[in-house]
Design a protein around this motif. Structure first.
Motif, PDB file in Angstrom:
ATOM      1  N   ARG A 113      -4.615   9.526   8.875  1.00 18.19           N
ATOM      2  CA  ARG A 113      -4.540   8.112   8.494  1.00 18.19           C
ATOM      3  C   ARG A 113      -4.386   7.276   9.764  1.00 18.19           C
ATOM      4  O   ARG A 113      -3.537   7.574  10.620  1.00 18.19           O
ATOM      5  N   ASP A 134      -4.016   4.071   1.355  1.00 13.90           N
ATOM      6  CA  ASP A 134      -5.479   4.117   1.247  1.00 13.90           C
ATOM      7  C   ASP A 134      -6.125   2.778   1.570  1.00 13.90           C
ATOM      8  O   ASP A 134      -7.321   2.589   1.362  1.00 13.90           O
ATOM      9  N   GLY A 135      -5.327   1.826   2.076  1.00 15.72           N
ATOM     10  CA  GLY A 135      -5.864   0.532   2.463  1.00 15.72           C
ATOM     11  C   GLY A 135      -6.014  -0.453   1.337  1.00 15.72           C
ATOM     12  O   GLY A 135      -6.528  -1.551   1.543  1.00 15.72           O
ATOM     13  N   LYS A 136      -5.549  -0.105   0.135  1.00 20.08           N
ATOM     14  CA  LYS A 136      -5.653  -1.004  -1.014  1.00 20.08           C
ATOM     15  C   LYS A 136      -4.259  -1.321  -1.547  1.00 20.08           C
ATOM     16  O   LYS A 136      -3.368  -0.472  -1.524  1.00 20.08           O
ATOM     17  N   THR A 188     -15.033   6.179  14.409  1.00 19.86           N
ATOM     18  CA  THR A 188     -14.755   5.040  13.532  1.00 19.86           C
ATOM     19  C   THR A 188     -14.691   3.787  14.387  1.00 19.86           C
ATOM     20  O   THR A 188     -14.014   3.780  15.432  1.00 19.86           O
ATOM     21  N   ASP A 198       0.856  -1.186   0.000  1.00 18.62           N
ATOM     22  CA  ASP A 198       0.000   0.000   0.000  1.00 18.62           C
ATOM     23  C   ASP A 198       0.895   1.240   0.000  1.00 18.62           C
ATOM     24  O   ASP A 198       1.359   1.683   1.051  1.00 18.62           O
ATOM     25  N   GLU A 244      -3.645   3.500  11.450  1.00 18.17           N
ATOM     26  CA  GLU A 244      -3.113   2.153  11.212  1.00 18.17           C
ATOM     27  C   GLU A 244      -2.926   1.449  12.543  1.00 18.17           C
ATOM     28  O   GLU A 244      -2.616   2.074  13.563  1.00 18.17           O
ATOM     29  N   THR A 266     -10.538  -1.922  -6.170  1.00 14.94           N
ATOM     30  CA  THR A 266     -10.715  -2.374  -4.789  1.00 14.94           C
ATOM     31  C   THR A 266      -9.597  -3.338  -4.441  1.00 14.94           C
ATOM     32  O   THR A 266      -8.768  -3.697  -5.280  1.00 14.94           O
ATOM     33  N   GLN A 285      -6.522   3.232   7.017  1.00 11.87           N
ATOM     34  CA  GLN A 285      -7.750   3.888   6.569  1.00 11.87           C
ATOM     35  C   GLN A 285      -7.759   5.354   7.008  1.00 11.87           C
ATOM     36  O   GLN A 285      -7.133   5.735   8.002  1.00 11.87           O
ATOM     37  N   ASP A 286      -8.463   6.158   6.250  1.00  9.70           N
ATOM     38  CA  ASP A 286      -8.631   7.568   6.569  1.00  9.70           C
ATOM     39  C   ASP A 286      -9.737   7.725   7.607  1.00  9.70           C
ATOM     40  O   ASP A 286     -10.785   7.059   7.539  1.00  9.70           O
TER      41      ASP A 286
END
Length: 753
Positions: free
Chosen positions: A698, A530-532, A721, A526, A700, A552, A713-714
């Motif tokens: 961000r 962005d988690g992808k 969250t 990554d 983590e 995705t 993830q943002d």
């Protein structure tokens, strides 16, 4: 019932490290054991061998000769010390990589001989223009050391004083041919058809045996023969090139020194008395010949040699035969005081993939004497049988495959020829040791049935959590008939259980715009947080392509963002920037580094950039590694339980080198306690964790050793969250909130079910 404990909450606006930029380092380690079919390998991490040259030399302070091996396909030296055979009588050869760094850079061939009679073998090496360099052995008290004695050997030829020429494609014979105590040189001239006998005149002119004073023999056709191609010899040739009344063969211009190699194609030479008649014969190999021919000397003595006949099969029983270009070496490698015969190919690459580089070192034991040898074939995988050697292009990958908490090993490779097919698979090794002391045992040479299932060559595995579910997926690349392919095998097992991969259910990723070429390697990571999963491609020319995933995690769409990621520009001539890229936290500072292992064998460490458009900052070039191999493929994992990822390097030689991470571990100290209170709760938690960040950024979650446990993830400061931690094992983790241009915040989180 839950145990009682005290938990302190910390918010860390700026971490204070015991050492902010801890020293990085790796060292070769031989301790992890490897067994195949119940047999423990003596030198599992020696790195493999392809096209080998052999010489003996004292490396340590005992009274036994040790072994120096030069691999022509990688230009790499490997050193082995003689030890008592642990499983039988006589000696065995134990890999001793610490001596390798003492040797100068070598390109082409190596001759080891004591030219000055001081009892220490010196080095004769090819120079850049067909000349010969000589390095003197200065070793003392077990400290191996060389210094250049002569940058270019000179000789007096037919045209006066000139460089002593050896074609770059040839292997000369450097030995005392005339038995007067100084070292002579036999080599082919620039035409490739005539041998030049370069006689050392030191004894004749000074009475001393320690000089390098050369003169080409007066006879223009020394040895009275001319060769052309395979087993094509003309004998009885006079010194001026006559057979009877007929002029034969192309003769070198006597007035013009050989400065190039017109029409030259390649020859190998070695010298021994093959038939016990007291005269030295020649063992000859040619670039397009499968065999070694023995040329018999019928001259009055060695100085006035005359070769009158040859045999195309040598030895007579189990004759040497390679797909092309064989070479021989006469050395005592079993410690009985009698010189044996070793053979390998002199080809520097696997042309048409015709060679089996798993068994390219042939050992013939001399059951006779040095004066009258009798060679018996013992094995075709000398030294290779005691190491992990899969032929070519070993590609390691490390992960806990069986769910027992320690790290297992997969190894891809280039392939094995069967008829017209050339196919590769994966070797699987189970770690039957512990998290601190790994012990690998071969399970299968065809993990998941890949050899027939895909029919690829050049298989490269890697492990990463592609879909972000906390389990390790398997990414495979390989070369199919249609070109390079990429497959992802998603792990369907629960986190912490034995991995479950299905080759039939593998997802085929499109090669974006055909950008990944054979020989190039991908890293799934990554990049933009962005988690992808994105792609980094180590290009053959030394650049890195960055392809961002605009799709995705499970259905990626890769789009080129940068062809010179990290600031790496095109570097065709050197190939030393990037081939294999590994992203890991190497010193425990909770920040990732990039290990870049290159085509030419260099390994460098860079800081992983915060943003994809930033240049990579070089942290360490690891100069103490020397040359671990070429066309490197790297993998990293903590194999000894110190929470620092160790390094495993595969190379074109088909083997692996294991390097322990000796980096100075960063210790987080002096962390101030903030009065703002926790921003993630409940803590401890048995599943759900609510995060209420102080600022947008961000987020983590990592283990204490720095391994990412959830996708990045943002998060927004004005919203809560919720994280689902049900897949994580009980333990302590670090939740890190970061944003550009402001200090990061870190909170410890305990999962307790």
């Amino acid at each position: 019932m839950k145990k009682l404990f005290t938990l302190c909450f910390f918010v860390i606006p700026l971490l204070d490290y015991a050492q902010s930029a801890g020293k990085f380092g790796f060292q070769y380690d031989q301790r992890p054991t490897v067994s195949i079919d119940g047999r423990a390998l003596l030198n599992p991490w020696a790195g493999g061998l392809n096209a080998t040259q052999y010489a003996t030399m004292r490396l340590n302070t005992d009274n036994r000769d040790d072994l120096v091996v030069f691999d022509r396909s990688t230009n790499k030296i490997s050193t082995f010390v003689a030890i008592e055979n642990p499983v039988g009588s006589g000696i065995a050869w134990q890999h001793a990589p610490d001596y390798e760094k003492a040797f100068p850079s070598i390109n082409g061939w190596l001759a080891v001989v004591d030219y000055d009679g001081d009892g220490r073998n010196d080095l004769f090496l090819p120079g850049p223009t067909g000349n010969i360099m000589v390095y003197h052995n200065n070793s003392q008290n077990g400290q191996l050391s060389f210094s250049m004695a002569v940058s270019s050997l000179m000789t007096v030829g037919f045209g006066g004083k000139q460089n002593l020429f050896v074609a770059p494609t040839d292997l000369p014979a450097i030995t005392d041919f005339d038995d007067d105590g100084d070292i002579d040189i036999l080599a082919f001239d620039g035409t490739g058809n005539l041998i030049t006998y370069q006689q050392n005149m030191s004894v004749e002119r000074t009475g001393k045996k320690d000089g390098l004073d050369y003169k080409r023999a007066d006879c223009q056709v020394w040895g009275h023969f001319i060769k052309e191609y395979c087993n094509d010899f003309t004998f009885g040739v006079t010194c001026d090139g006559m057979v009877g009344m007929k002029k034969v063969g192309p003769l070198v211009n006597a007035a013009k020194p050989s400065g190039a190699k017109p029409m030259h194609s390649g020859n190998t030479l070695s010298v021994l008395d093959a038939n016990g008649d007291g005269k030295k014969d020649l063992l000859f190999g040619f670039v397009s010949c499968e065999n070694i021919a023995v040329l018999h000397n019928a001259g009055p003595n060695n100085e006035n040699a005359s070769f009158t006949s040859f045999d195309s099969l040598f030895p007579v029983q189990n004759s040497i035969k390679f797909p092309a270009y064989a070479a021989t070496y006469w050395q005592d490698v079993d410690g009985d005081g009698v010189k044996d015969l070793l053979a390998s190919t002199y080809s520097d690459f696997n042309e048409n993939r015709a060679f089996d580089f798993r068994a390219s070192g042939w050992f013939y034991k001399n059951t006779g004497t040095n004066q009258k040898p009798d060679f018996k074939l013992v094995q075709k995988d000398f030294l290779q049988s005691d190491m992990l050697d899969l032929g070519e292009n070993a590609a390691p990958a490390l992960a806990d495959l069986d769910g027992d908490g320690d790290v297992d090993l997969l190894v891809g490779y280039s392939g094995v020829r069967s008829g017209t097919n050339y196919r590769a698979g994966l070797w699987q090794f189970e770690n039957k040791g512990t998290t601190q002391n790994p012990a690998f045992s071969l399970v299968t040479t065809d993990y998941l049935g890949l050899t027939q299932g895909l029919g690829w060559s050049d298989v490269v595995p890697s492990f990463t959590d592609v879909d972000g579910n906390g389990s390790i997926d398997l990414v495979l690349t390989g070369t199919a008939a249609s070109g390079l392919e990429i497959r992802v095998l998603f792990n369907t097992a629960p986190k912490g259980a034995a991995a479950q991969y299905s080759l039939a259910g593998a997802t085929k990723w499109a090669n974006p715009d055909g950008r990944v070429q054979p020989g190039e390697l991908i890293t799934v990571t990554d990049v933009d947080h962005d988690g992808k999963p994105d792609l980094l491609i180590g290009k053959n020319e030394g650049t890195i392509n960055y392809l961002r995933n605009t799709g995705t995690a499970t259905n990626p769409v890769f789009q080129l963002q940068n062809q010179t990621f990290g600031g790496f520009t095109n570097n065709n001539s050197y190939y030393d920037r990037a081939r294999s890229l590994v992203v890991a936290d190497l010193n425990g500072d909770q920040k990732n580094e990039i290990i870049a292992a290159s085509n030419n064998g260099r390994v460098r460490i860079y800081q992983f950039p915060d943003r994809p458009d930033q240049s990579l900052t070089l942290i360490d070039s690891l100069p103490t590694l020397g040359l671990p191999g070429t066309r490197l493929i790297a993998a990293a994992a903590d194999l000894d339980g110190d929470q620092l990822p160790d390094l495993m390097l595969g190379s074109v030689a088909g083997g692996l080198r294991y390097l322990k991470n000796t980096s100075q571990k960063v210790v987080i100290t002096g962390v101030p306690e903030e009065s703002t209170g926790p921003w993630a709760f409940p803590n401890p938690t048995d599943r759900f964790l609510t995060v209420k960040p102080a600022f947008s950024g961000r987020l983590e979650l990592v283990s204490l050793s720095g391994q990412g446990m959830l996708p990045v993830q943002d998060v927004q400061s004005d919203a809560e969250t919720v994280l689902d931690l049900s897949a994580l094992p009980d333990g302590t983790y670090l939740l890190r909130l970061s944003a550009d241009n402001r200090p990061a915040q870190v909170q410890k989180v305990v999962v307790w079910k």
